[in-house]
Scaffold this motif. Structure first.
Motif, PDB file in Angstrom:
ATOM      1  N   VAL A 176     -52.195 -50.764 -51.249  1.00  0.00           N
ATOM      2  CA  VAL A 176     -50.862 -50.097 -51.248  1.00  0.00           C
ATOM      3  C   VAL A 176     -50.048 -49.820 -52.466  1.00  0.00           C
ATOM      4  O   VAL A 176     -49.568 -48.625 -52.563  1.00  0.00           O
ATOM      5  CB  VAL A 176     -49.870 -51.056 -50.621  1.00  0.00           C
ATOM      6  CG1 VAL A 176     -48.586 -50.545 -50.442  1.00  0.00           C
ATOM      7  CG2 VAL A 176     -50.332 -51.458 -49.061  1.00  0.00           C
ATOM      8  N   ALA A 177     -50.328 -50.499 -53.514  1.00  0.00           N
ATOM      9  CA  ALA A 177     -49.679 -50.222 -54.923  1.00  0.00           C
ATOM     10  C   ALA A 177     -50.416 -48.999 -55.215  1.00  0.00           C
ATOM     11  O   ALA A 177     -49.993 -48.285 -56.176  1.00  0.00           O
ATOM     12  CB  ALA A 177     -49.986 -51.357 -55.753  1.00  0.00           C
ATOM     13  N   GLY A 178     -51.825 -48.880 -55.112  1.00  0.00           N
ATOM     14  CA  GLY A 178     -52.533 -47.634 -55.682  1.00  0.00           C
ATOM     15  C   GLY A 178     -52.619 -46.226 -55.070  1.00  0.00           C
ATOM     16  O   GLY A 178     -52.556 -45.180 -55.636  1.00  0.00           O
ATOM     17  N   ILE A 179     -52.304 -46.524 -53.475  1.00  0.00           N
ATOM     18  CA  ILE A 179     -52.259 -45.247 -52.839  1.00  0.00           C
ATOM     19  C   ILE A 179     -50.884 -44.763 -52.650  1.00  0.00           C
ATOM     20  O   ILE A 179     -49.948 -45.429 -52.098  1.00  0.00           O
ATOM     21  CB  ILE A 179     -52.904 -45.466 -51.337  1.00  0.00           C
ATOM     22  CG1 ILE A 179     -54.323 -46.025 -51.595  1.00  0.00           C
ATOM     23  CG2 ILE A 179     -52.745 -44.373 -50.535  1.00  0.00           C
ATOM     24  CD1 ILE A 179     -54.902 -46.400 -50.219  1.00  0.00           C
ATOM     25  N   PRO A 180     -50.834 -43.559 -52.921  1.00  0.00           N
ATOM     26  CA  PRO A 180     -49.238 -42.908 -53.058  1.00  0.00           C
ATOM     27  C   PRO A 180     -48.522 -43.152 -51.643  1.00  0.00           C
ATOM     28  O   PRO A 180     -47.553 -43.385 -51.703  1.00  0.00           O
ATOM     29  CB  PRO A 180     -49.671 -41.531 -53.728  1.00  0.00           C
ATOM     30  CG  PRO A 180     -50.775 -41.505 -54.141  1.00  0.00           C
ATOM     31  CD  PRO A 180     -51.478 -42.460 -53.722  1.00  0.00           C
ATOM     32  N   ASP A 181     -49.384 -42.755 -50.551  1.00  0.00           N
ATOM     33  CA  ASP A 181     -48.594 -42.809 -49.344  1.00  0.00           C
ATOM     34  C   ASP A 181     -49.167 -43.821 -48.335  1.00  0.00           C
ATOM     35  O   ASP A 181     -50.066 -43.540 -47.562  1.00  0.00           O
ATOM     36  CB  ASP A 181     -48.519 -41.194 -48.721  1.00  0.00           C
ATOM     37  CG  ASP A 181     -47.750 -41.076 -47.281  1.00  0.00           C
ATOM     38  OD1 ASP A 181     -47.226 -41.980 -47.225  1.00  0.00           O
ATOM     39  OD2 ASP A 181     -48.011 -40.406 -46.555  1.00  0.00           O
ATOM     40  N   ALA A 182     -48.833 -45.118 -48.748  1.00  0.00           N
ATOM     41  CA  ALA A 182     -49.587 -46.300 -47.949  1.00  0.00           C
ATOM     42  C   ALA A 182     -48.286 -47.017 -47.604  1.00  0.00           C
ATOM     43  O   ALA A 182     -47.362 -47.329 -48.079  1.00  0.00           O
ATOM     44  CB  ALA A 182     -50.736 -47.060 -48.966  1.00  0.00           C
ATOM     45  N   ARG A 183     -48.586 -47.759 -46.504  1.00  0.00           N
ATOM     46  CA  ARG A 183     -47.678 -48.790 -45.573  1.00  0.00           C
ATOM     47  C   ARG A 183     -48.450 -49.843 -45.294  1.00  0.00           C
ATOM     48  O   ARG A 183     -49.676 -50.003 -45.094  1.00  0.00           O
ATOM     49  CB  ARG A 183     -46.966 -48.298 -44.648  1.00  0.00           C
ATOM     50  CG  ARG A 183     -46.294 -46.748 -44.502  1.00  0.00           C
ATOM     51  CD  ARG A 183     -46.206 -46.243 -43.281  1.00  0.00           C
ATOM     52  NE  ARG A 183     -45.646 -44.730 -43.524  1.00  0.00           N
ATOM     53  CZ  ARG A 183     -46.196 -43.778 -43.996  1.00  0.00           C
ATOM     54  NH1 ARG A 183     -47.642 -43.900 -44.321  1.00  0.00           N
ATOM     55  NH2 ARG A 183     -45.600 -42.557 -44.142  1.00  0.00           N
ATOM     56  N   LEU A 184     -47.997 -51.313 -45.668  1.00  0.00           N
ATOM     57  CA  LEU A 184     -48.692 -52.411 -45.433  1.00  0.00           C
ATOM     58  C   LEU A 184     -47.976 -53.158 -44.248  1.00  0.00           C
ATOM     59  O   LEU A 184     -46.883 -53.076 -43.725  1.00  0.00           O
ATOM     60  CB  LEU A 184     -48.396 -53.350 -46.480  1.00  0.00           C
ATOM     61  CG  LEU A 184     -48.724 -54.642 -46.455  1.00  0.00           C
ATOM     62  CD1 LEU A 184     -50.270 -55.008 -46.592  1.00  0.00           C
ATOM     63  CD2 LEU A 184     -48.300 -55.551 -47.563  1.00  0.00           C
ATOM     64  N   ALA A 185     -48.943 -53.448 -43.495  1.00  0.00           N
ATOM     65  CA  ALA A 185     -48.701 -54.438 -42.285  1.00  0.00           C
ATOM     66  C   ALA A 185     -49.580 -55.625 -42.375  1.00  0.00           C
ATOM     67  O   ALA A 185     -50.738 -55.708 -42.584  1.00  0.00           O
ATOM     68  CB  ALA A 185     -49.167 -53.593 -41.183  1.00  0.00           C
ATOM     69  N   VAL A 186     -48.820 -56.772 -42.564  1.00  0.00           N
ATOM     70  CA  VAL A 186     -49.499 -58.333 -42.425  1.00  0.00           C
ATOM     71  C   VAL A 186     -49.377 -58.665 -41.002  1.00  0.00           C
ATOM     72  O   VAL A 186     -48.251 -58.994 -40.684  1.00  0.00           O
ATOM     73  CB  VAL A 186     -48.639 -59.098 -43.675  1.00  0.00           C
ATOM     74  CG1 VAL A 186     -49.663 -60.486 -43.521  1.00  0.00           C
ATOM     75  CG2 VAL A 186     -49.069 -58.146 -44.913  1.00  0.00           C
ATOM     76  N   VAL A 187     -50.278 -58.911 -40.668  1.00  0.00           N
ATOM     77  CA  VAL A 187     -50.283 -59.636 -39.261  1.00  0.00           C
ATOM     78  C   VAL A 187     -50.244 -61.246 -39.194  1.00  0.00           C
ATOM     79  O   VAL A 187     -51.396 -61.752 -39.811  1.00  0.00           O
ATOM     80  CB  VAL A 187     -51.584 -59.130 -38.282  1.00  0.00           C
ATOM     81  CG1 VAL A 187     -51.484 -59.785 -36.910  1.00  0.00           C
ATOM     82  CG2 VAL A 187     -51.572 -57.397 -38.342  1.00  0.00           C
ATOM     83  N   PRO A 188     -49.420 -61.636 -38.580  1.00  0.00           N
ATOM     84  CA  PRO A 188     -49.494 -63.314 -38.673  1.00  0.00           C
ATOM     85  C   PRO A 188     -50.414 -63.759 -38.133  1.00  0.00           C
ATOM     86  O   PRO A 188     -50.873 -63.103 -36.951  1.00  0.00           O
ATOM     87  CB  PRO A 188     -47.987 -63.709 -38.592  1.00  0.00           C
ATOM     88  CG  PRO A 188     -47.485 -62.546 -37.650  1.00  0.00           C
ATOM     89  CD  PRO A 188     -48.265 -61.360 -38.276  1.00  0.00           C
ATOM     90  N   GLY A 189     -51.079 -65.002 -38.311  1.00  0.00           N
ATOM     91  CA  GLY A 189     -51.950 -65.794 -37.381  1.00  0.00           C
ATOM     92  C   GLY A 189     -53.182 -65.122 -37.220  1.00  0.00           C
ATOM     93  O   GLY A 189     -53.733 -65.327 -36.177  1.00  0.00           O
ATOM     94  N   ALA A 190     -53.781 -64.473 -38.155  1.00  0.00           N
ATOM     95  CA  ALA A 190     -54.993 -63.734 -38.196  1.00  0.00           C
ATOM     96  C   ALA A 190     -55.706 -64.160 -39.451  1.00  0.00           C
ATOM     97  O   ALA A 190     -55.206 -63.996 -40.509  1.00  0.00           O
ATOM     98  CB  ALA A 190     -54.811 -62.119 -37.610  1.00  0.00           C
ATOM     99  N   SER A 191     -57.089 -63.721 -39.179  1.00  0.00           N
ATOM    100  CA  SER A 191     -57.758 -64.034 -40.342  1.00  0.00           C
ATOM    101  C   SER A 191     -58.469 -62.585 -40.758  1.00  0.00           C
ATOM    102  O   SER A 191     -58.138 -61.355 -40.354  1.00  0.00           O
ATOM    103  CB  SER A 191     -59.177 -65.061 -40.314  1.00  0.00           C
ATOM    104  OG  SER A 191     -59.785 -65.077 -41.397  1.00  0.00           O
ATOM    105  N   HIS A 192     -59.921 -62.535 -41.069  1.00  0.00           N
ATOM    106  CA  HIS A 192     -60.567 -61.228 -41.279  1.00  0.00           C
ATOM    107  C   HIS A 192     -60.767 -60.368 -40.167  1.00  0.00           C
ATOM    108  O   HIS A 192     -60.696 -58.994 -40.520  1.00  0.00           O
ATOM    109  CB  HIS A 192     -62.046 -61.673 -41.953  1.00  0.00           C
ATOM    110  CG  HIS A 192     -62.497 -60.845 -42.450  1.00  0.00           C
ATOM    111  ND1 HIS A 192     -61.991 -59.934 -43.683  1.00  0.00           N
ATOM    112  CD2 HIS A 192     -63.822 -59.987 -42.422  1.00  0.00           C
ATOM    113  CE1 HIS A 192     -62.884 -58.872 -44.273  1.00  0.00           C
ATOM    114  NE2 HIS A 192     -63.902 -59.259 -43.471  1.00  0.00           N
TER     115      HIS A 192
END
Length: 408
Positions: free
Chosen positions: A198-214
């Motif tokens: 996300v820090a490197g891609i200019p137009d990127a959004r982060l989504a962290v899904v709780p309670g999940a692994s790989h």
């Protein structure tokens, strides 16, 4: 939609009903996965090219792409090298660099020596949270069987591809809207790797899904479906040619496989290099040497050797990098398997047991099996002497045991 290494396109089954309300869905299996033809490839670039060739055959020019883990790397490669084809990108459990090159080449050694069963049995620990694995034994067993039925040669080639994949310095060139999705408990490519993307891609959004692994699309299917629908509904980049627009897939919805490639050289083959005389300005072989040295011996070994160099030994380290690795090991006349056989024999003859140890590791990385190494040492016993081979067997046996025993 692309899958994780060792998984099949069925990992997306729970997303398809909702996504197919708005889009035609194209899922693909990696080579040798899920019954797909076993055409191994050792590079992400080649896999991206195979995928585009298959889409070309279907008349698909622009598309949204969602890829998990290994296939996330394919998506990043497409966005970097073929941005005109990608309308919107979603990468799940991905990274600009997956672990270390040593880690994936070591995994290849494990599979070459033991088959895929050790990797298969440990896959639920990497893919799912412990609570999910305990509560869903049927899904856990399904995951094990997916890996177990993968073609070993294709799995090893994929490990080589991940070992070589590193686009950290190029992320700023990705110009398509991107969703970076990760499970909060992913211990393989977790939130830290996602934030790097996300820090490197200019137009990127982060989504962290709780309670999940790989394998988050399997563990939290509803959350992943909602995020993908929202992303592809709102972040679809217009086509470069507005007269063309997006093209629908017209082919019947049968399970596709990636187009078979033309014959390619083995992963371990050394690329030909034209050696120019010094007077004509031949490139310094040091750069090629350090690359080959790292690929054969591993980053950890080379880092230790270079870090221990001082004013007394530094010139020697530069000498062997430039001439042993840049001049000889990088020559096209023999592939790396053959060079490992020659090197092991020479070290037995000279009684150089310390060097024999790390070149046994190198031989495993270069594609020799333990049985093939045994045959080299038996041959050496005839021509170099039984006492020398006896000592060599003890060293090689210990190294092979360490390198081919799966980690618990």
């Amino acid at each position: 939609m692309g899958c994780s290494l060792g998984a099949t396109w069925h990992m997306w089954d729970r997303q398809i009903p909702e996504l197919s309300k708005n889009w035609r869905i194209f899922r693909f299996d990696l080579p040798g996965h899920g019954g797909a033809p076993a055409y191994p490839t050792g590079s992400i670039t080649e896999l991206a090219g195979r995928l585009l060739a298959t889409l070309d055959a279907l008349g698909v020019q622009r598309f949204g792409y969602a890829g998990c883990a290994f296939s996330g790397a394919i998506g990043i490669e497409l966005a970097l090298r073929h941005p005109e084809r990608i309308a919107s990108l979603a990468v799940i459990a991905a990274s600009p660099r997956f672990g270390s090159a040593d880690e994936f080449r070591q995994r290849g050694v494990i599979v070459r020596s033991n088959g895929l069963d050790p990797i298969a049995r440990s896959s639920p620990e990497r893919w799912f949270t412990s609570g999910f694995a305990a509560a869903q034994p049927a899904i856990t067993e399904w995951a094990v069987q997916m890996v177990r039925t993968t073609d070993p040669g294709c799995y090893i080639a994929a490990c080589e591809a991940l070992a070589a994949f590193d686009v950290r310095a190029e992320l700023g060139r990705i110009g398509v809207p991107s969703l970076v999705l990760v499970g909060s408990d992913d211990q393989v490519t977790g939130p830290a790797e996602a934030r790097t993307l996300v820090a490197g891609i200019p137009d990127a959004r982060l989504a962290v899904v709780p309670g999940a692994s790989h394998l988050v699309p399997v563990e939290q299917p509803a959350a992943v479906t909602d995020l993908l629908v929202r992303h592809f509904s709102t972040a679809w980049q217009p086509a470069y040619d507005s007269t063309t627009g997006q093209m629908a897939i017209l082919a019947a919805p049968v399970k596709p496989v990636l187009t078979a490639p033309p014959p390619v050289a083995p992963v371990a083959e050394i690329a030909p290099a034209v050696v120019q005389p010094e007077a004509l300005g031949r490139p310094d072989p040091y750069d090629a040497g350090i690359k080959v040295r790292r690929e054969v011996l591993g980053d950890a070994h080379v880092d230790r050797a270079l870090a221990s160099a001082d004013a007394f030994s530094g010139d020697f380290q530069e000498f062997i990098t430039r001439y042993a690795w840049g001049e000889i090991w990088d020559r096209p006349g023999l592939d790396r398997r053959a060079r490992s056989c020659v090197t092991l024999t020479a070290l037995v003859a000279g009684g150089h047991l310390d060097e024999l140890a790390f070149h046994t590791r190198a031989a495993l990385r270069n594609g020799l099996t333990p049985d093939e190494i045994k045959e080299v040492l038996l041959q050496a016993a005839v021509y170099c002497g039984v006492p020398a081979a006896n000592s060599a067997f003890k060293v090689a046996q210990q190294v092979i045991r360490e390198e081919t025993t799966p980690q618990e």
